[in-house]
Design a protein around this motif. Structure first.
Motif, PDB file in Angstrom:
ATOM      1  N   THR A   1       0.835  -1.183   0.000  1.00 60.67           N
ATOM      2  CA  THR A   1       0.000   0.000   0.000  1.00 60.67           C
ATOM      3  C   THR A   1       0.878   1.244   0.000  1.00 60.67           C
ATOM      4  O   THR A   1       1.756   1.374   0.833  1.00 60.67           O
ATOM      5  N   GLU A   2       0.600   2.153  -0.929  1.00 58.05           N
ATOM      6  CA  GLU A   2       1.362   3.399  -1.002  1.00 58.05           C
ATOM      7  C   GLU A   2       0.842   4.390   0.027  1.00 58.05           C
ATOM      8  O   GLU A   2      -0.332   4.392   0.356  1.00 58.05           O
ATOM      9  N   GLN A   3       1.741   5.243   0.531  1.00 56.77           N
ATOM     10  CA  GLN A   3       1.360   6.284   1.471  1.00 56.77           C
ATOM     11  C   GLN A   3       2.005   7.589   1.045  1.00 56.77           C
ATOM     12  O   GLN A   3       3.221   7.675   0.963  1.00 56.77           O
ATOM     13  N   HIS A   4       1.180   8.588   0.754  1.00 47.99           N
ATOM     14  CA  HIS A   4       1.659   9.908   0.368  1.00 47.99           C
ATOM     15  C   HIS A   4       0.884  10.943   1.173  1.00 47.99           C
ATOM     16  O   HIS A   4      -0.335  10.869   1.240  1.00 47.99           O
ATOM     17  N   PRO A   5       1.563  11.936   1.761  1.00 47.56           N
ATOM     18  CA  PRO A   5       0.905  12.889   2.645  1.00 47.56           C
ATOM     19  C   PRO A   5      -0.308  13.597   2.047  1.00 47.56           C
ATOM     20  O   PRO A   5      -1.324  13.725   2.697  1.00 47.56           O
ATOM     21  N   ASP A   6      -0.230  14.077   0.814  1.00 42.59           N
ATOM     22  CA  ASP A   6      -1.337  14.818   0.219  1.00 42.59           C
ATOM     23  C   ASP A   6      -1.872  14.124  -1.029  1.00 42.59           C
ATOM     24  O   ASP A   6      -2.449  14.751  -1.895  1.00 42.59           O
ATOM     25  N   LYS A   7      -1.700  12.853  -1.113  1.00 45.70           N
ATOM     26  CA  LYS A   7      -2.043  12.092  -2.316  1.00 45.70           C
ATOM     27  C   LYS A   7      -3.480  12.311  -2.779  1.00 45.70           C
ATOM     28  O   LYS A   7      -3.736  12.480  -3.945  1.00 45.70           O
ATOM     29  N   PHE A   8      -4.421  12.304  -1.840  1.00 40.91           N
ATOM     30  CA  PHE A   8      -5.836  12.334  -2.218  1.00 40.91           C
ATOM     31  C   PHE A   8      -6.459  13.726  -2.181  1.00 40.91           C
ATOM     32  O   PHE A   8      -7.597  13.887  -2.566  1.00 40.91           O
ATOM     33  N   ASN A   9      -5.753  14.733  -1.675  1.00 39.47           N
ATOM     34  CA  ASN A   9      -6.291  16.088  -1.573  1.00 39.47           C
ATOM     35  C   ASN A   9      -7.588  16.107  -0.764  1.00 39.47           C
ATOM     36  O   ASN A   9      -8.597  16.648  -1.190  1.00 39.47           O
ATOM     37  N   ILE A  10      -7.547  15.503   0.408  1.00 42.57           N
ATOM     38  CA  ILE A  10      -8.699  15.407   1.303  1.00 42.57           C
ATOM     39  C   ILE A  10      -8.678  16.579   2.279  1.00 42.57           C
ATOM     40  O   ILE A  10      -7.633  16.956   2.781  1.00 42.57           O
ATOM     41  N   THR A  11      -9.864  17.139   2.543  1.00 47.00           N
ATOM     42  CA  THR A  11     -10.003  18.216   3.520  1.00 47.00           C
ATOM     43  C   THR A  11     -10.646  17.639   4.774  1.00 47.00           C
ATOM     44  O   THR A  11     -11.667  16.958   4.707  1.00 47.00           O
ATOM     45  N   LEU A  12     -10.034  17.933   5.918  1.00 50.04           N
ATOM     46  CA  LEU A  12     -10.463  17.380   7.203  1.00 50.04           C
ATOM     47  C   LEU A  12     -10.606  18.546   8.177  1.00 50.04           C
ATOM     48  O   LEU A  12      -9.639  19.266   8.409  1.00 50.04           O
ATOM     49  N   PHE A  13     -11.813  18.742   8.743  1.00 51.87           N
ATOM     50  CA  PHE A  13     -12.003  19.859   9.676  1.00 51.87           C
ATOM     51  C   PHE A  13     -13.194  19.609  10.585  1.00 51.87           C
ATOM     52  O   PHE A  13     -14.074  18.825  10.219  1.00 51.87           O
ATOM     53  N   PRO A  14     -13.304  20.232  11.764  1.00 57.77           N
ATOM     54  CA  PRO A  14     -12.193  20.926  12.414  1.00 57.77           C
ATOM     55  C   PRO A  14     -11.194  19.914  12.951  1.00 57.77           C
ATOM     56  O   PRO A  14     -11.547  18.771  13.214  1.00 57.77           O
ATOM     57  N   ASN A  15     -10.001  20.330  13.107  1.00 64.05           N
ATOM     58  CA  ASN A  15      -8.959  19.451  13.630  1.00 64.05           C
ATOM     59  C   ASN A  15      -7.940  20.314  14.373  1.00 64.05           C
ATOM     60  O   ASN A  15      -7.200  21.034  13.730  1.00 64.05           O
ATOM     61  N   PRO A  16      -7.942  20.302  15.696  1.00 61.48           N
ATOM     62  CA  PRO A  16      -8.577  19.355  16.609  1.00 61.48           C
ATOM     63  C   PRO A  16     -10.097  19.546  16.701  1.00 61.48           C
ATOM     64  O   PRO A  16     -10.618  20.601  16.378  1.00 61.48           O
ATOM     65  N   ALA A  17     -10.762  18.484  17.167  1.00 59.57           N
ATOM     66  CA  ALA A  17     -12.218  18.473  17.301  1.00 59.57           C
ATOM     67  C   ALA A  17     -12.616  17.804  18.608  1.00 59.57           C
ATOM     68  O   ALA A  17     -11.859  17.016  19.178  1.00 59.57           O
ATOM     69  N   SER A  18     -13.838  18.108  19.049  1.00 60.60           N
ATOM     70  CA  SER A  18     -14.372  17.496  20.265  1.00 60.60           C
ATOM     71  C   SER A  18     -15.385  16.394  19.953  1.00 60.60           C
ATOM     72  O   SER A  18     -15.418  15.376  20.627  1.00 60.60           O
ATOM     73  N   ASN A  19     -16.217  16.623  18.930  1.00 62.41           N
ATOM     74  CA  ASN A  19     -17.308  15.694  18.656  1.00 62.41           C
ATOM     75  C   ASN A  19     -17.271  15.077  17.263  1.00 62.41           C
ATOM     76  O   ASN A  19     -17.262  13.873  17.119  1.00 62.41           O
ATOM     77  N   ASN A  20     -17.293  15.921  16.244  1.00 58.29           N
ATOM     78  CA  ASN A  20     -17.369  15.431  14.870  1.00 58.29           C
ATOM     79  C   ASN A  20     -16.282  16.059  14.010  1.00 58.29           C
ATOM     80  O   ASN A  20     -15.925  17.212  14.193  1.00 58.29           O
ATOM     81  N   ILE A  21     -15.808  15.275  13.064  1.00 58.41           N
ATOM     82  CA  ILE A  21     -14.874  15.762  12.057  1.00 58.41           C
ATOM     83  C   ILE A  21     -15.523  15.545  10.694  1.00 58.41           C
ATOM     84  O   ILE A  21     -16.013  14.458  10.392  1.00 58.41           O
ATOM     85  N   ARG A  22     -15.525  16.593   9.903  1.00 64.01           N
ATOM     86  CA  ARG A  22     -16.069  16.519   8.551  1.00 64.01           C
ATOM     87  C   ARG A  22     -14.917  16.237   7.592  1.00 64.01           C
ATOM     88  O   ARG A  22     -13.877  16.889   7.654  1.00 64.01           O
ATOM     89  N   ILE A  23     -15.124  15.267   6.720  1.00 65.71           N
ATOM     90  CA  ILE A  23     -14.111  14.894   5.730  1.00 65.71           C
ATOM     91  C   ILE A  23     -14.696  15.162   4.346  1.00 65.71           C
ATOM     92  O   ILE A  23     -15.761  14.644   4.017  1.00 65.71           O
ATOM     93  N   LEU A  24     -13.996  15.981   3.577  1.00 64.10           N
ATOM     94  CA  LEU A  24     -14.421  16.291   2.215  1.00 64.10           C
ATOM     95  C   LEU A  24     -13.453  15.629   1.233  1.00 64.10           C
ATOM     96  O   LEU A  24     -12.244  15.785   1.356  1.00 64.10           O
ATOM     97  N   PHE A  25     -14.021  14.905   0.286  1.00 68.79           N
ATOM     98  CA  PHE A  25     -13.223  14.191  -0.709  1.00 68.79           C
ATOM     99  C   PHE A  25     -13.306  14.898  -2.053  1.00 68.79           C
ATOM    100  O   PHE A  25     -14.324  15.503  -2.382  1.00 68.79           O
ATOM    101  N   PRO A  26     -12.253  14.820  -2.860  1.00 67.32           N
ATOM    102  CA  PRO A  26     -12.303  15.448  -4.187  1.00 67.32           C
ATOM    103  C   PRO A  26     -13.314  14.748  -5.093  1.00 67.32           C
ATOM    104  O   PRO A  26     -13.686  13.595  -4.863  1.00 67.32           O
TER     105      PRO A  26
END
Length: 86
Positions: A1-26
């Motif tokens: 399995t390949e691993q690249h830091p920004d490979k997928f251009n995913i947005t993750l917020f808020p981070n840090p979070a207390s309850n929920n994290i929203r993940i946006l995919f391209p």
């Protein structure tokens, strides 16, 4: 399995979070699964996911600390993202 830091251009917020994290995919991202791993390496959650543009991740039951989110696409590629639970 390949691993690249920004490979997928995913947005993750808020981070840090207390309850929920929203993940946006391209657009046209072929999501297959996601895994949440504790800082100690324990798998806390693993689920198969159909391709989506947005996902809400409930982390309210997790203790404060650092976690890792592994996102896998249908081609077998992976991206690791750090999540901070406050």
């Amino acid at each position: 399995t390949e691993q690249h830091p920004d490979k997928f251009n995913i947005t993750l917020f808020p981070n840090p979070a207390s309850n929920n994290i929203r993940i946006l995919f391209p657009i046209n991202f072929a999501l297959k699964s996601l895994t949440i791993i504790s800082n100690e390496g324990a798998v806390l959650e693993k689920r198969s996911v159909d391709s989506t543009k947005e996902l809400l991740l409930d982390i309210s039951s997790y203790a404060q600390g650092i976690y890792f989110l592994i996102i896998n696409d249908i081609a077998g590629n992976a991206q690791w993202l750090k999540i901070a639970k406050k």
